[in-house]
Design a protein around this motif. Structure first.
Motif, PDB file in Angstrom:
ATOM      1  N   SER A  79       0.806  -1.226   0.000  1.00  0.00           N
ATOM      2  CA  SER A  79       0.000   0.000   0.000  1.00  0.00           C
ATOM      3  C   SER A  79       0.836   1.272   0.000  1.00  0.00           C
ATOM      4  N   TRP A 128      -9.355  -1.196   5.819  1.00  0.00           N
ATOM      5  CA  TRP A 128      -9.124  -0.014   6.663  1.00  0.00           C
ATOM      6  C   TRP A 128      -7.823  -0.097   7.431  1.00  0.00           C
ATOM      7  N   ILE A 134      -2.628   5.107   2.885  1.00  0.00           N
ATOM      8  CA  ILE A 134      -3.908   5.463   2.270  1.00  0.00           C
ATOM      9  C   ILE A 134      -3.722   6.677   1.373  1.00  0.00           C
ATOM     10  N   ARG A 182     -12.214   4.756   3.486  1.00  0.00           N
ATOM     11  CA  ARG A 182     -12.201   3.295   3.542  1.00  0.00           C
ATOM     12  C   ARG A 182     -13.086   2.810   4.700  1.00  0.00           C
TER      13      ARG A 182
END
Length: 277
Positions: A222, A251, A256, A262
């Protein structure tokens, strides 16, 4: 801008090229901050942090210990702790928990907000509602002050959104406090999108109740960069029923995109219900 929630995990995806924000509120690419903070860090401390599986490039010295991987707080004592908890070595995104959880159940955790703009209070209510809507035996309740988890302002540096105080206390079964959020203009700001902010808050609450990053095995999944966060002295135990395939919308992913919302997806709900229903 890159935002780190608490740690990040596997695979290098298109997300690596997006504007990503660390939930722990720290930019992994903020090289100036990293260099300044690394200058006074003893090699012995770096080695201890590395032995727990954490990246030593983004370490910040704070009162009582160190912050690593953007939003993970390590006490001085925890650097000497060697966990014997099981770790599932699978290079995919799954849900992972720490050895210790919130106990006993049922339990209601009070949450307060101190010294932050009004939107932060509203976003906290949204984050709490997301948890309480699942009908868990673990519930959250807003209070005006003195919550078991207090969400406070802290100037954490450029690009850093926030950080939690750690994971559940193994002796008491209670969550750590506080959660620190950075409302400075170079981080979350004074008026961020409510659902985006609620996601950041829900993520940090997730750490306080025992969740590791979904992509703890490889933060590059991520965040675009980073590796295995390791057991970190608290364990990284796979939660049964969660998928072994990549889960790009959890989440609890370490990073992010700026402004992204999310809410809990189906896999997140499975993990939460397995631990707390």
């Amino acid at each position: 801008m890159k935002i780190t929630i608490k740690q990040a995990a596997s695979l290098s995806l298109l997300v690596a090229f997006l504007s990503v924000v660390a939930y722990s509120c720290k930019r992994d690419n903020d090289q100036t901050v990293v260099k300044e903070e690394q200058q006074g860090l003893p090699d012995a401390v770096k080695n201890q942090i590395a032995s727990l599986g954490y990246d030593t490039r983004n370490v910040r010295t704070v009162e009582g210990g160190y912050v690593v991987e953007g939003d993970i707080f390590l006490t001085h004592e925890s650097l000497n702790y060697k966990s014997t908890s099981p770790v599932l070595r699978v290079a995919n995104s799954e849900q992972y928990r720490t050895t210790c959880l919130i106990t006993p159940l049922p339990k209601t955790i009070t949450v307060s907000v101190t010294g932050l703009p009004a939107v932060y209070s509203t976003a906290t209510d949204i984050a709490i509602a997301r948890y309480n809507a699942l009908g868990l035996r673990l519930k959250f309740q807003r209070v005006s002050s003195g919550g078991q988890v207090d969400i406070r302002y802290a100037s954490l540096g450029s690009g850093v959104l926030g950080q939690s105080a750690g994971f559940p206390n193994c002796s008491t079964g209670n969550p750590p406090s506080p959660i620190l959020l950075n409302s400075d203009a170079n981080a979350l700001g004074s008026n961020p999108n409510q659902n985006y902010l609620a996601t950041v808050i829900a993520h940090e609450i997730g750490h306080t109740i025992g969740f590791r990053h979904t992509d703890y095995f490889n933060r590059a999944y991520s965040c675009g960069i980073g590796g295995n966060e390791g057991t970190a002295g608290v364990g990284a135990i796979n939660i049964p029923g969660t998928p072994t395939a990549a889960d790009p919308n959890s989440w609890m992913l370490a990073c992010i995109g700026n402004g992204v919302n999310r809410p809990f997806n189906a896999n997140d709900i499975t993990a939460l219900r397995y631990l707390y229903q």
